[in-house]
Design an enzyme around this catalytic site. Structure first.
Site, PDB file in Angstrom:
ATOM      1  N   GLU A  51       0.827  -1.200   0.000  1.00 18.36           N
ATOM      2  CA  GLU A  51       0.000   0.000   0.000  1.00 18.36           C
ATOM      3  C   GLU A  51       0.864   1.254   0.000  1.00 18.36           C
ATOM      4  O   GLU A  51       2.052   1.213   0.306  1.00 18.36           O
ATOM      5  CB  GLU A  51      -0.910   0.017   1.227  1.00 18.36           C
ATOM      6  CG  GLU A  51      -1.956  -1.054   1.199  1.00 18.36           C
ATOM      7  CD  GLU A  51      -2.878  -1.029   2.391  1.00 18.36           C
ATOM      8  OE1 GLU A  51      -3.863  -1.780   2.365  1.00 18.36           O
ATOM      9  OE2 GLU A  51      -2.645  -0.273   3.362  1.00 18.36           O
ATOM     10  N   CYS A  60      -1.287  -4.726  -5.813  1.00 20.62           N
ATOM     11  CA  CYS A  60      -1.922  -5.937  -5.289  1.00 20.62           C
ATOM     12  C   CYS A  60      -0.919  -7.092  -5.275  1.00 20.62           C
ATOM     13  O   CYS A  60       0.035  -7.121  -6.051  1.00 20.62           O
ATOM     14  CB  CYS A  60      -3.116  -6.326  -6.147  1.00 20.62           C
ATOM     15  SG  CYS A  60      -4.460  -5.137  -6.135  1.00 20.62           S
ATOM     16  N   GLU A  62      -1.291 -10.160  -6.312  1.00 22.47           N
ATOM     17  CA  GLU A  62      -1.281 -10.939  -7.555  1.00 22.47           C
ATOM     18  C   GLU A  62      -0.412 -10.284  -8.616  1.00 22.47           C
ATOM     19  O   GLU A  62       0.365 -10.958  -9.300  1.00 22.47           O
ATOM     20  CB  GLU A  62      -2.713 -11.099  -8.095  1.00 22.47           C
ATOM     21  CG  GLU A  62      -3.643 -11.818  -7.154  1.00 22.47           C
ATOM     22  CD  GLU A  62      -4.386 -10.898  -6.181  1.00 22.47           C
ATOM     23  OE1 GLU A  62      -5.475 -11.281  -5.738  1.00 22.47           O
ATOM     24  OE2 GLU A  62      -3.871  -9.794  -5.855  1.00 22.47           O
ATOM     25  N   CYS A  95      -8.825  -8.798  -7.593  1.00 23.14           N
ATOM     26  CA  CYS A  95      -9.617  -7.657  -8.044  1.00 23.14           C
ATOM     27  C   CYS A  95      -9.669  -7.667  -9.578  1.00 23.14           C
ATOM     28  O   CYS A  95      -8.983  -8.454 -10.241  1.00 23.14           O
ATOM     29  CB  CYS A  95      -9.014  -6.354  -7.519  1.00 23.14           C
ATOM     30  SG  CYS A  95      -7.480  -5.858  -8.345  1.00 23.14           S
TER      31      CYS A  95
END
Length: 138
Positions: A51, A60, A62, A95
């Site tokens: 973040e 993210c 992934e 996501c």
């Protein structure tokens, strides 16, 4: 589902995803995610969410794992499996941005979602139906 002879050995992927999750940088959401990808060469790449105070530049788990795999030479079609782990009750799929990034490397990718108590296997093409791919440019 997990006993399918075509199914990968999920244990190394789960281990890599949980290990990566332990390094997540999530000071704002406190939502730590780990991911691991298996390539056709048998390599496993882990990633965690990173973040930033400027949320749009967050990464993210992934896509972190995917970036590591690509940096090591992954080519489209070279992904064999993915795992996404969180420590929350409801299993957390990738996501939309991560789904789109993953489909570039394998549309029929098995994606295992897991927490400390539950596992659920999906296929990327079911998580991202009617995906937009490079084939649309031809």
């Amino acid at each position: 589902m997990f006993d399918d002879p075509q199914s990968p050995d999920w244990a190394p992927l789960l281990e890599a995803a949980w290990k990566a999750r332990s390094h997540a940088h999530a000071p704002y959401s406190r939502f730590q995610v780990g991911a691991a990808l298996l390539t056709s060469a048998g390599a496993v790449f882990g990633g965690c969410n990173v973040e930033n105070a400027a949320y749009p530049v967050c990464l993210c788990a992934e896509r972190g794992a995917l970036s590591a795999a690509v940096a090591a030479g992954l080519q489209p079609g070279g992904l064999m499996a993915a795992v996404v782990v969180t420590d929350v009750a409801e299993l957390t799929p990738p996501c939309g941005a991560c789904r789109q990034a993953l489909v570039e490397f394998a549309n029929a990718l098995p994606v295992l979602l897991a927490n400390r108590h539950t596992r659920q296997l999906h296929r990327l093409e079911n998580l991202l139906p009617h995906s937009f791919t490079g084939g649309h440019f031809r």
